[in-house]
Write an enzyme that holds these catalytic residues in place. Structure first.
Site, PDB file in Angstrom:
ATOM      1  N   THR A   1      27.394  47.453 -33.321  1.00  0.00           N
ATOM      2  CA  THR A   1      29.008  47.115 -33.406  1.00  0.00           C
ATOM      3  C   THR A   1      29.912  47.985 -33.042  1.00  0.00           C
ATOM      4  O   THR A   1      30.928  47.965 -33.388  1.00  0.00           O
ATOM      5  CB  THR A   1      29.110  46.971 -34.821  1.00  0.00           C
ATOM      6  OG1 THR A   1      28.939  48.039 -35.509  1.00  0.00           O
ATOM      7  CG2 THR A   1      28.359  45.618 -35.416  1.00  0.00           C
TER       8      THR A   1
ATOM      9  N   TYR B   1      24.726  41.824 -47.351  1.00  0.00           N
ATOM     10  CA  TYR B   1      25.523  42.992 -47.351  1.00  0.00           C
ATOM     11  C   TYR B   1      25.659  43.442 -48.592  1.00  0.00           C
ATOM     12  O   TYR B   1      25.421  44.479 -49.005  1.00  0.00           O
ATOM     13  CB  TYR B   1      26.918  42.590 -46.743  1.00  0.00           C
ATOM     14  CG  TYR B   1      28.007  43.837 -46.491  1.00  0.00           C
ATOM     15  CD1 TYR B   1      27.634  44.864 -45.494  1.00  0.00           C
ATOM     16  CD2 TYR B   1      29.131  43.975 -46.943  1.00  0.00           C
ATOM     17  CE1 TYR B   1      28.501  45.820 -45.401  1.00  0.00           C
ATOM     18  CE2 TYR B   1      29.857  45.290 -47.022  1.00  0.00           C
ATOM     19  CZ  TYR B   1      29.685  46.083 -46.012  1.00  0.00           C
ATOM     20  OH  TYR B   1      30.286  47.241 -45.965  1.00  0.00           O
TER      21      TYR B   1
HETATM   22  P1  NAD Z   1      31.643  49.810 -37.768  1.00  0.00           P
HETATM   23  O1  NAD Z   1      30.628  48.554 -37.684  1.00  0.00           O
HETATM   24  O2  NAD Z   1      32.561  50.229 -37.010  1.00  0.00           O
HETATM   25  O3  NAD Z   1      30.365  50.934 -37.827  1.00  0.00           O
HETATM   26  C1  NAD Z   1      28.821  50.809 -38.328  1.00  0.00           C
HETATM   27  C2  NAD Z   1      28.151  51.601 -37.254  1.00  0.00           C
HETATM   28  O4  NAD Z   1      26.818  51.484 -37.840  1.00  0.00           O
HETATM   29  C3  NAD Z   1      28.441  50.941 -35.987  1.00  0.00           C
HETATM   30  O5  NAD Z   1      28.469  52.175 -34.862  1.00  0.00           O
HETATM   31  C4  NAD Z   1      26.933  50.453 -35.750  1.00  0.00           C
HETATM   32  O6  NAD Z   1      26.639  50.274 -34.375  1.00  0.00           O
HETATM   33  C5  NAD Z   1      26.040  51.114 -36.430  1.00  0.00           C
HETATM   34  N1  NAD Z   1      24.913  50.391 -36.838  1.00  0.00           N
HETATM   35  C6  NAD Z   1      24.748  49.236 -37.414  1.00  0.00           C
HETATM   36  N2  NAD Z   1      23.091  48.883 -37.573  1.00  0.00           N
HETATM   37  C7  NAD Z   1      22.619  50.096 -37.225  1.00  0.00           C
HETATM   38  C8  NAD Z   1      21.304  50.612 -37.537  1.00  0.00           C
HETATM   39  N3  NAD Z   1      20.265  49.507 -37.602  1.00  0.00           N
HETATM   40  N4  NAD Z   1      20.977  51.534 -36.890  1.00  0.00           N
HETATM   41  C9  NAD Z   1      21.617  52.632 -36.360  1.00  0.00           C
HETATM   42  N5  NAD Z   1      23.028  52.396 -36.394  1.00  0.00           N
HETATM   43  C10 NAD Z   1      23.400  51.122 -37.008  1.00  0.00           C
HETATM   44  O7  NAD Z   1      31.937  49.853 -39.293  1.00  0.00           O
HETATM   45  P2  NAD Z   1      32.772  50.932 -39.998  1.00  0.00           P
HETATM   46  O8  NAD Z   1      33.863  50.399 -40.541  1.00  0.00           O
HETATM   47  O9  NAD Z   1      32.953  52.071 -39.338  1.00  0.00           O
HETATM   48  O10 NAD Z   1      31.850  51.123 -41.287  1.00  0.00           O
HETATM   49  C11 NAD Z   1      31.165  52.245 -41.486  1.00  0.00           C
HETATM   50  C12 NAD Z   1      30.543  52.201 -42.842  1.00  0.00           C
HETATM   51  O11 NAD Z   1      31.317  52.124 -44.015  1.00  0.00           O
HETATM   52  C13 NAD Z   1      29.429  51.019 -43.107  1.00  0.00           C
HETATM   53  O12 NAD Z   1      28.385  51.318 -43.748  1.00  0.00           O
HETATM   54  C14 NAD Z   1      30.145  49.926 -44.033  1.00  0.00           C
HETATM   55  O13 NAD Z   1      29.372  49.398 -44.820  1.00  0.00           O
HETATM   56  C15 NAD Z   1      31.241  51.047 -44.884  1.00  0.00           C
HETATM   57  N6  NAD Z   1      32.527  50.519 -45.250  1.00  0.00           N
HETATM   58  C16 NAD Z   1      33.389  50.223 -44.497  1.00  0.00           C
HETATM   59  C17 NAD Z   1      34.329  49.440 -44.807  1.00  0.00           C
HETATM   60  C18 NAD Z   1      35.821  49.431 -44.088  1.00  0.00           C
HETATM   61  O14 NAD Z   1      36.632  48.938 -44.495  1.00  0.00           O
HETATM   62  N7  NAD Z   1      35.732  49.868 -42.941  1.00  0.00           N
HETATM   63  C19 NAD Z   1      34.556  49.193 -46.041  1.00  0.00           C
HETATM   64  C20 NAD Z   1      33.363  49.389 -47.033  1.00  0.00           C
HETATM   65  C21 NAD Z   1      32.326  49.978 -46.589  1.00  0.00           C
END
Ligand code: NAD
Ligand code: UDP
Length: 322
Positions: free
Chosen positions: A37, A145
């Protein structure tokens, strides 16, 4: 003290800013990502730095690294992304947690899990405190999720109790800011992109559902403080901005700040969409001395500025579900 730090999901929206902060602090940073992503351009500016490494790897597969700290952020986070391949999403949370916990055990590293407000589901308690056990539909479209993240929390606690692994769990509430994927379908990126392109703003349901929006820089500061907190404080700890807005208020603010001519159109509310969400951040205030500083209007202005600068054609929609 300088440390060797692994950030899984380090090329993502939050991960790339975290890597940036840790590199600036002088740490030896390894960013691991499969770019599901995100894209390499998010960390391209760090590639020449001697204290930054980038590894293309899937966190569901074991990997052998020597590190002192691990931030486990790898997981698709936007509903359209995590529902695209729900089985993979669950594997990413569960196998990813097992792999980083195994690495932490071998290296005696400290490991932080990026959990989520989604563990509270559609909450019946408001605002949400960490002691609330949640109201998650275990068989709905968000379960891959929500339940994946809940399972990861259970694994972190069991590795801590059984193997004395030094863990941290944070529950992140809706966070926004520059470098959100413009096609991730999340509400802030959608509304801004739609406004700047002169498209209709798609409000799901009647827009009375609430969210509490935290600016990226505040959130990343909270992650670092949690990692550096005394070992007695492992969480779970809510990180988010306690100011609650309806999604309609957000749409109106985006229209106002962009000066867009877009009109607001109503679309059906997705299944299991939580009706209210607001963090109680007392634990973070007391234990980390942390609270968000950026008001929504200010954070949105910075995010809109960033959206003005990017070329949408430089971004590949990761899934057809945007
Ligand atoms: P994002 O999608 O930008 O980042 C997630 C990253 O993980 C991406 O770079 C994606 O390529 C990588 N990824 C996904 N599956 C993978 C795998 N199997 N192996 C290696 N890399 C993988 O999203 P974000 O908003 O930066 O979220 C980061 C973390 O924070 C996540 O774990 C998410 O659940 C958590 N989170 C974010 C929010 C928010 O509002 N942004 C809220 C709650 C939790
Ligand atoms: N939403 C909306 N229009 C959009 C995208 C999202 O009205 O184009 C709503 C969505 O139904 C939810 C809220 O905005 O009530 C936040 O959605 P998002 O996908 O950003 O994250 P969530 O908090 O639901 O995981």
């Amino acid at each position: 003290m300088l440390k060797r730090i692994l950030v899984t999901g380090g090329a993502g929206f939050l991960g790339s800013h975290l890597c940036e902060r840790l590199v600036e602090m002088g740490h030896d940073v390894i960013c691991l990502d499969n770019f599901f992503t995100s894209q390499k351009t998010n960390v391209a500016h760090l590639l020449g730095r001697p204290n930054f490494d980038l590894i293309r790897h899937d966190v569901t597969m074991p990997i052998w690294l020597e590190v002192d700290e691990i931030y486990n952020l790898a997981c698709p986070a936007a509903p359209g992304h995590y529902q695209f391949n729900p089985i993979k999403t669950m594997k990413t949370s569960v196998l990813g947690a097992i792999n980083v916990l195994g690495m932490a055990r071998r290296c005696r590293a400290k490991v932080l899990q990026a959990s989520t407000s989604e563990v509270y589901g559609d909450p019946t308690e408001h605002p949400q405190r960490e002691s609330y056990r949640g109201n998650v539909n275990p068989i709905g479209p968000r379960a891959c999720y929500d339940e994946g993240k809940r399972a990861a929390e259970a694994l972190f606690m069991d590795y801590h109790r059984s193997n004395r692994i030094n863990i941290r769990i944070v529950r992140i509430f809706n966070t926004y800011g520059p470098r959100m994927h413009p096609f991730d379908g999340r509400v802030v990126s959608n509304f801004i992109r739609q406004a700047l392109c002169g498209e209709d703003i798609t409000l799901f349901g009647d827009g009375s559902q609430t969210r509490s929006f935290c600016y990226r820089d505040d959130l990343v500061e909270g992650l670092i403080r949690m990692m550096d907190a005394p070992d007695e404080f492992i969480g779970p700890c809510n990180l988010g901005n306690p100011h609650e807005f309806t999604v309609r208020q957000l749409a109106e603010m985006v229209v106002e700040l962009t000066g867009a001519k877009s009109k607001i159109v109503y679309e059906p509310l997705p299944a299991d969409d939580p009706t209210r969400r607001q963090p109680d951040i007392s634990l973070a205030r007391t234990n980390l001395g942390w609270e968000p500083k950026t008001q929504l209007r200010e954070g949105l202005t910075k995010t809109i500025d960033w959206f003005h600068k990017i070329k949408l054609t430089d971004y590949r929609p990761p899934t057809p579900n945007y």
